[in-house]
Design an enzyme around this catalytic site. Structure first.
Site, short mmCIF file in Angstrom:
data_model
loop_
_atom_site.label_atom_id
_atom_site.label_comp_id
_atom_site.label_asym_id
_atom_site.label_seq_id
_atom_site.Cartn_x
_atom_site.Cartn_y
_atom_site.Cartn_z
N HIS A 224 14.34 18.77 -11.36
CA HIS A 224 14.48 17.41 -10.88
C HIS A 224 15.90 17.13 -10.39
CE1 HIS A 224 10.99 17.19 -13.64
NE2 HIS A 224 10.51 16.39 -12.69
N GLY B 93 4.56 13.61 -13.56
CA GLY B 93 3.46 14.47 -13.98
C GLY B 93 2.22 14.37 -13.12
N ASP C 141 16.81 20.79 -16.42
CA ASP C 141 15.52 21.48 -16.33
C ASP C 141 15.39 22.32 -15.06
OD1 ASP C 141 15.06 19.62 -14.30
OD2 ASP C 141 13.57 18.47 -15.43
N SER D 20 7.13 12.75 -10.17
CA SER D 20 8.43 12.49 -10.79
C SER D 20 9.58 12.56 -9.79
CB SER D 20 8.67 13.50 -11.92
OG SER D 20 8.57 14.84 -11.44
N ASN E 159 3.40 19.27 -8.79
CA ASN E 159 2.82 19.59 -10.10
C ASN E 159 1.59 20.49 -9.97
OD1 ASN E 159 4.59 18.15 -11.96
ND2 ASN E 159 3.80 16.29 -11.03
#
Length: 231
Positions: free
Chosen positions: A203, A91, A200, A54, A119
């Protein structure tokens, strides 16, 4: 008679001059034709693929704000003829990248910027599993004659010292093993800065991506130099 001879001499001189010029043109033109392709090849555009998760894909951002787009614009602004394709999948783990590397990196690619592992770290995946997958990606691309630049990741502090040491060692070890250009930490200067991250906290915002590009740009330029030299 005298005037007639002068006219004839002038005509012969003009004809001789025309013949000499014609011969010179036939010699020069092939040389120019041979030299032109060399110049075109030397200055041709390089095709890069940013293979990642991502962070590469541009999660939560407009397509124009994603890392590959901003990187391409920054490189072109510095005079580089280059195209950077976005092969980021949100992801994705290192193993996921390995599963799709063959179709995510098409033939004709000059180089790959590999950004995977974040991840894996967030899921607490055994670093040995992550390293094995990344190693296989690099090896597979090398077998296809496609050079790789490695964008590293670092473990979050809450995962503990042991995990952090094992995970953080992956990228320098791979870079040394394969002789890769390494940008040690993709999120250098961005991680933990709320003003440069989405809500979040994971990012980058558009400005955060711009800072990533600023940080990684010298390493990418070194990579381009290596590609141009064919090493």
């Amino acid at each position: 008679m005298g005037r007639s001879r002068v006219v004839r001499h002038d005509g012969r001189r003009a004809a001789l001059a025309f013949l000499i010029v014609s011969l010179l043109m036939t010699l020069v033109t092939p040389l120019q034709a041979q030299e032109a392709p060399k110049t075109a090849t030397k200055g041709r555009s390089l095709n890069l693929v940013a293979l990642g998760d991502s962070l590469t894909a541009g999660y939560g951002l407009p397509a124009a704000a994603a890392f590959p787009v901003q990187l391409e614009a920054a490189l072109k602004a510095r005079g580089h003829a280059v195209a950077v394709a976005n092969a980021g999948v949100s992801g994705d783990t290192a193993t996921g990248g390995l599963d799709r590397v063959d179709w995510s990196v098409p033939d004709g690619t000059d180089g790959v910027i590999l950004e995977l592992g974040a991840n894996d770290m967030l899921r607490g995946t055994d670093p040995a599993v992550t390293e094995k997958a990344l190693d296989a990606i690099v090896a597979r691309l090398k077998a296809r004659g496609i050079p790789v630049m490695l964008a590293g990741m670092r473990a979050a502090p809450n995962l503990g010292l042991d995990y952090g040491k094992r995970f953080d060692a992956i990228y320098p070890r791979l870079a040394e093993r394969y002789g890769l250009i390494l940008y040690p930490f993709f999120l250098d200067g961005i991680a933990g800065d709320r003003s440069l991250n989405l809500a979040d906290g994971l990012h980058p915002t558009r400005d955060g991506v711009a800072k990533v590009v600023t940080g990684i740009l010298p390493s990418v330029e070194d990579f381009l130099t290596r590609l141009r030299k064919g090493s």
